[in-house]
Write a protein that holds these residues in place. Structure first.
Motif, PDB file in Angstrom:
ATOM      1  N   PRO A  71       0.712  -1.294  -0.010  1.00 45.78           N
ATOM      2  CA  PRO A  71       0.087  -0.061   0.007  1.00 45.78           C
ATOM      3  C   PRO A  71       0.835   1.348  -0.024  1.00 45.78           C
ATOM      4  CG  PRO A  71      -0.029  -1.170   2.149  1.00 45.78           C
ATOM      5  CD  PRO A  71       0.367  -2.095   1.218  1.00 45.78           C
ATOM      6  N   GLY A  72       2.186   1.411   0.194  1.00 47.48           N
ATOM      7  CA  GLY A  72       2.975   2.376   0.334  1.00 47.48           C
ATOM      8  C   GLY A  72       3.745   2.763  -0.715  1.00 47.48           C
ATOM      9  N   LEU A  73       3.666   1.674  -1.932  1.00 47.48           N
ATOM     10  CA  LEU A  73       4.684   1.951  -2.929  1.00 47.48           C
ATOM     11  C   LEU A  73       4.655   3.179  -3.631  1.00 47.48           C
ATOM     12  CD1 LEU A  73       6.873   0.973  -4.641  1.00 47.48           C
ATOM     13  CD2 LEU A  73       5.420  -0.497  -5.768  1.00 47.48           C
ATOM     14  N   THR A  74       3.514   3.635  -4.329  1.00 48.18           N
ATOM     15  CA  THR A  74       3.225   4.475  -5.031  1.00 48.18           C
ATOM     16  C   THR A  74       3.293   5.908  -4.341  1.00 48.18           C
ATOM     17  OG1 THR A  74       0.788   4.597  -4.940  1.00 48.18           O
ATOM     18  CG2 THR A  74       1.787   3.648  -6.746  1.00 48.18           C
ATOM     19  N   ARG A  75       3.204   6.001  -3.139  1.00 49.93           N
ATOM     20  CA  ARG A  75       3.091   7.120  -2.284  1.00 49.93           C
ATOM     21  C   ARG A  75       4.777   7.398  -2.021  1.00 49.93           C
ATOM     22  NH1 ARG A  75       0.686   5.502   1.604  1.00 49.93           N
ATOM     23  NH2 ARG A  75       2.051   4.823   3.233  1.00 49.93           N
ATOM     24  N   TRP A  76       5.427   6.656  -1.785  1.00 51.68           N
ATOM     25  CA  TRP A  76       6.844   6.490  -1.327  1.00 51.68           C
ATOM     26  C   TRP A  76       7.634   7.047  -2.771  1.00 51.68           C
ATOM     27  CZ3 TRP A  76      10.953   3.397  -3.772  1.00 51.68           C
ATOM     28  CH2 TRP A  76      12.369   3.424  -3.298  1.00 51.68           C
ATOM     29  N   LEU A  77       7.232   6.312  -3.985  1.00 54.20           N
ATOM     30  CA  LEU A  77       7.832   6.783  -5.325  1.00 54.20           C
ATOM     31  C   LEU A  77       7.374   8.240  -5.397  1.00 54.20           C
ATOM     32  CD1 LEU A  77       6.704   3.837  -7.517  1.00 54.20           C
ATOM     33  CD2 LEU A  77       9.175   4.473  -6.738  1.00 54.20           C
ATOM     34  N   ASP A  78       6.189   8.759  -5.178  1.00 51.02           N
ATOM     35  CA  ASP A  78       6.000  10.069  -5.406  1.00 51.02           C
ATOM     36  C   ASP A  78       6.833  11.143  -4.335  1.00 51.02           C
ATOM     37  OD1 ASP A  78       4.034   9.342  -7.224  1.00 51.02           O
ATOM     38  OD2 ASP A  78       2.278   9.615  -5.763  1.00 51.02           O
ATOM     39  N   GLU A  79       7.160  10.609  -3.094  1.00 46.59           N
ATOM     40  CA  GLU A  79       7.799  11.412  -2.297  1.00 46.59           C
ATOM     41  C   GLU A  79       9.365  11.667  -2.951  1.00 46.59           C
ATOM     42  OE1 GLU A  79       7.182   9.553   1.513  1.00 46.59           O
ATOM     43  OE2 GLU A  79       5.082  10.360   1.864  1.00 46.59           O
ATOM     44  N   THR A  80       9.672  10.407  -3.441  1.00 48.83           N
ATOM     45  CA  THR A  80      11.334  10.253  -3.704  1.00 48.83           C
ATOM     46  C   THR A  80      11.564  10.855  -5.341  1.00 48.83           C
ATOM     47  OG1 THR A  80      11.029   8.089  -4.284  1.00 48.83           O
ATOM     48  CG2 THR A  80      11.819   8.800  -2.178  1.00 48.83           C
ATOM     49  N   GLY A  81      10.277  11.218  -5.818  1.00 45.51           N
ATOM     50  CA  GLY A  81      10.361  11.495  -7.215  1.00 45.51           C
ATOM     51  C   GLY A  81      10.867  10.746  -8.422  1.00 45.51           C
ATOM     52  N   THR A  82      10.557   9.199  -7.672  1.00 48.42           N
ATOM     53  CA  THR A  82      10.785   8.289  -8.620  1.00 48.42           C
ATOM     54  C   THR A  82       9.709   7.893  -9.421  1.00 48.42           C
ATOM     55  OG1 THR A  82      12.506   7.459  -6.864  1.00 48.42           O
ATOM     56  CG2 THR A  82      11.987   5.749  -8.655  1.00 48.42           C
ATOM     57  N   PRO A  83       9.797   7.702 -10.672  1.00 49.18           N
ATOM     58  CA  PRO A  83       8.509   7.115 -11.434  1.00 49.18           C
ATOM     59  C   PRO A  83       8.568   5.714 -11.436  1.00 49.18           C
ATOM     60  CG  PRO A  83      10.434   7.656 -13.045  1.00 49.18           C
ATOM     61  CD  PRO A  83      10.918   8.174 -11.583  1.00 49.18           C
ATOM     62  N   LEU A  84       7.356   5.132 -11.539  1.00 45.44           N
ATOM     63  CA  LEU A  84       7.024   3.732 -11.587  1.00 45.44           C
ATOM     64  C   LEU A  84       7.442   3.307 -13.046  1.00 45.44           C
ATOM     65  CD1 LEU A  84       6.062   1.324  -9.827  1.00 45.44           C
ATOM     66  CD2 LEU A  84       3.688   1.793 -11.110  1.00 45.44           C
ATOM     67  N   PRO A  85       8.292   2.265 -13.240  1.00 47.09           N
ATOM     68  CA  PRO A  85       8.834   1.962 -14.683  1.00 47.09           C
ATOM     69  C   PRO A  85       7.536   1.232 -15.352  1.00 47.09           C
ATOM     70  CG  PRO A  85      10.378   1.056 -12.880  1.00 47.09           C
ATOM     71  CD  PRO A  85       9.317   1.765 -12.111  1.00 47.09           C
ATOM     72  N   ASP A  86       7.413   1.129 -16.540  1.00 44.26           N
ATOM     73  CA  ASP A  86       6.687   0.509 -17.195  1.00 44.26           C
ATOM     74  C   ASP A  86       6.742  -0.940 -17.437  1.00 44.26           C
ATOM     75  OD1 ASP A  86       5.010   2.875 -17.803  1.00 44.26           O
ATOM     76  OD2 ASP A  86       6.218   3.715 -19.523  1.00 44.26           O
ATOM     77  N   GLU A  87       7.964  -1.337 -17.473  1.00 44.24           N
ATOM     78  CA  GLU A  87       8.613  -2.689 -17.952  1.00 44.24           C
ATOM     79  C   GLU A  87       8.271  -3.418 -16.471  1.00 44.24           C
ATOM     80  OE1 GLU A  87      10.348  -0.020 -18.157  1.00 44.24           O
ATOM     81  OE2 GLU A  87      10.550   0.200 -20.270  1.00 44.24           O
ATOM     82  N   ALA A  88       7.997  -4.832 -16.525  1.00 46.20           N
ATOM     83  CA  ALA A  88       7.376  -5.632 -15.284  1.00 46.20           C
ATOM     84  C   ALA A  88       8.606  -5.978 -14.533  1.00 46.20           C
ATOM     85  CB  ALA A  88       6.682  -6.920 -15.736  1.00 46.20           C
ATOM     86  N   GLU A  89       9.792  -6.050 -15.394  1.00 44.46           N
ATOM     87  CA  GLU A  89      11.012  -6.506 -14.409  1.00 44.46           C
ATOM     88  C   GLU A  89      11.585  -5.007 -13.819  1.00 44.46           C
ATOM     89  OE1 GLU A  89      13.793  -9.478 -12.947  1.00 44.46           O
ATOM     90  OE2 GLU A  89      11.932  -9.377 -14.355  1.00 44.46           O
ATOM     91  N   ALA A  90      11.485  -4.141 -14.328  1.00 45.42           N
ATOM     92  CA  ALA A  90      11.847  -3.100 -13.619  1.00 45.42           C
ATOM     93  C   ALA A  90      11.043  -2.529 -12.535  1.00 45.42           C
ATOM     94  CB  ALA A  90      11.944  -1.731 -14.642  1.00 45.42           C
ATOM     95  N   ARG A  91       9.557  -2.697 -12.653  1.00 45.61           N
ATOM     96  CA  ARG A  91       8.630  -2.577 -11.545  1.00 45.61           C
ATOM     97  C   ARG A  91       9.194  -3.393 -10.373  1.00 45.61           C
ATOM     98  NH1 ARG A  91       3.135  -3.602 -13.620  1.00 45.61           N
ATOM     99  NH2 ARG A  91       4.185  -3.728 -15.542  1.00 45.61           N
ATOM    100  N   ARG A  92       9.391  -4.847 -10.614  1.00 42.91           N
ATOM    101  CA  ARG A  92       9.804  -5.708  -9.607  1.00 42.91           C
ATOM    102  C   ARG A  92      11.013  -5.341  -8.905  1.00 42.91           C
ATOM    103  NH1 ARG A  92      11.171 -10.365 -11.764  1.00 42.91           N
ATOM    104  NH2 ARG A  92      11.085 -11.530  -9.921  1.00 42.91           N
ATOM    105  N   ALA A  93      12.035  -4.881  -9.619  1.00 36.40           N
ATOM    106  CA  ALA A  93      13.373  -4.166  -9.071  1.00 36.40           C
ATOM    107  C   ALA A  93      13.067  -3.222  -8.205  1.00 36.40           C
ATOM    108  CB  ALA A  93      14.260  -4.001 -10.181  1.00 36.40           C
ATOM    109  N   ILE A  94      12.408  -2.145  -8.480  1.00 40.36           N
ATOM    110  CA  ILE A  94      12.130  -0.863  -7.649  1.00 40.36           C
ATOM    111  C   ILE A  94      11.224  -1.385  -6.512  1.00 40.36           C
ATOM    112  CG2 ILE A  94      10.139   0.165  -8.675  1.00 40.36           C
ATOM    113  CD1 ILE A  94      13.193   1.898  -8.086  1.00 40.36           C
ATOM    114  N   THR A  95      10.392  -2.285  -6.627  1.00 43.46           N
ATOM    115  CA  THR A  95       9.658  -2.714  -5.276  1.00 43.46           C
ATOM    116  C   THR A  95      10.335  -3.623  -4.411  1.00 43.46           C
ATOM    117  OG1 THR A  95       7.648  -2.882  -6.823  1.00 43.46           O
ATOM    118  CG2 THR A  95       7.599  -4.105  -4.902  1.00 43.46           C
TER     119      THR A  95
END
Length: 413
Positions: free
Chosen positions: A299-323
């Protein structure tokens, strides 16, 4: 338990109906509370308790706020009395001086809550009262001292020794099933057919903790899917078209939804005991189960990404890595994991096992985490060690795959 509670309530109402003097009906709730604290008779005390609880239940927020203000300002501890009692105990540390110190250090509002709790049904009403308190305290922080007292009492009243684990299935009473629908907090139950799909098949289980004083109110419940292998998407678990399997052919138990039911019991932890008890019961019932995992939201992932100015990647593997990077490295100011679900499961001794992109296609799942979900593994041989390392040093147990993904997530910064 429900029949017994109804019987006790009926006996009380017949015995104590009209036991309060007529003039009490016209007195303020504050005066009634003072009377209750000063009463010594069982009959008068129970009648006063019922009158106070009924009066409170009929109040609007303004009246409730005034009552909580009374508890805060008039029924707290007296610092001078506490200091004097402590000085006396330090001078002569005996049974009598310690008893006097204990009495001075306990605010009268705690005793008021205990006395209110003497009538049938009062426990549920006091839990509802704390829910009001927590809501009103957001804009009135001075009320926090009252909440600390209620939380202290509830931690004793609702400790594990009093809780009853009950299976919840399609044959459970309708009022319990209605509450499961209402309290489901992770994956909304859209209809009775949806509920049936979660409870009726042989490869589905649901368990809840109940308290004898609140026999018809689940405190927390967990929904479990029995499967072959570890699922990587919630739609595979909840699909209308899935084929059920015999329970004795499953090798994995998946905790896919855990819901706290009572807002007034916030901060009273049941989840740890619930999961451990369910694991133990399922292991005994189905010895073929070798893996116990969750399929959890983040539940906190997109909020944390917004706070750190990090975009959520489109590619599935990159999304797993950032998660993976988020789950293993993102921390709050107090050093705990940023994600609330991660804090819960890691604190219980689980490890971060696997991360799945496109695992939750619901609007809520997309909003919270871009659809990413995670398996937390409860390895019975490692739970205690994981818990101790997490509690002592904040160390997060994770699979080699997740650790590698987290390292890849750092490289994408």
């Amino acid at each position: 338990m429900s029949v017994l509670a109804d019987l006790l309530t009926t006996i009380f109402e017949r015995r104590y109906r009209g036991a309060s003097e007529p003039d009490r009906q016209n007195r303020s709730i504050e005066d009634l509370a003072r009377d209750l604290l000063g009463s010594s008779g069982e009959v008068s005390g129970m009648a006063l308790s019922r009158l106070i609880l009924d009066r409170y239940a009929g109040m609007e927020d303004a009246g409730k706020l005034a009552f909580f203000g009374f508890l805060t300002n008039d029924l707290g501890v007296d610092p001078e009395t506490v200091r004097n009692a402590l000085d006396a105990f330090e001078t002569a540390p005996d049974r009598g001086s310690y008893r006097a110190f204990m009495a001075a250090a306990e605010p009268p509002r705690q005793e008021l809550a205990r006395r209110l709790n003497q009538v049938p049904g009062a426990t549920a009403q006091l839990v509802a009262m704390r829910a009001d308190l927590l809501r009103l305290a957001r804009d009135n922080p001075a009320l926090a001292v009252v909440d600390l007292d209620l939380k202290h009492l509830f931690a004793s009243w609702f400790n594990r020794g009093f809780l009853v684990l009950r299976p919840i299935n399609w044959s459970s009473p309708a009022d319990i099933l209605e509450k499961i629908i209402a309290y489901e907090a992770v994956h909304a139950i859209d209809s009775w057919d949806d509920l049936r799909r979660r409870l009726a098949p042989k490869d589905r289980r649901c368990f809840g903790f109940f308290h004898p004083a609140m026999p018809d109110e689940p405190l927390i419940f967990v929904e479990v899917a029995l499967s072959r292998g570890i699922p990587g998407a919630i739609h595979d678990v909840l699909s209308e078209d899935r084929e059920a399997i015999p329970a004795d052919q499953a090798d994995t138990a998946v905790f896919y939804s855990i819901s706290n039911c009572q807002a007034g019991l916030a901060g009273i932890s049941f989840g740890n005991s619930l999961i451990k008890q369910v694991v133990a019961d399922l292991s005994q019932e189905l010895p073929n189960l070798g893996t116990f995992v969750t399929l959890s939201p983040i539940p906190g992932l997109t909020r944390w990404l917004d706070e750190t100015g990090t975009p959520l990647p489109d590619e599935a593997e990159a999304r797993r890595a950032i998660t993976a990077r988020y789950l293993l490295n993102a921390r709050r100011e107090d050093g705990g994991p940023y994600d609330p679900v991660a804090r819960f499961h890691l604190g219980n001794g689980a490890s971060v096992h696997a991360i799945h992109a496109d695992a939750d296609l619901s609007p809520n799942g997309q909003r919270q985490s871009g659809g990413v979900m995670v398996n937390y593994l409860y390895d019975r041989a490692q739970i205690s060690q994981n818990h101790e390392r997490f509690a002592g040093a904040g160390a997060i147990a994770a699979s080699a795959e997740v650790t590698t993904l987290a390292a890849a997530g750092k490289k994408t910064d």
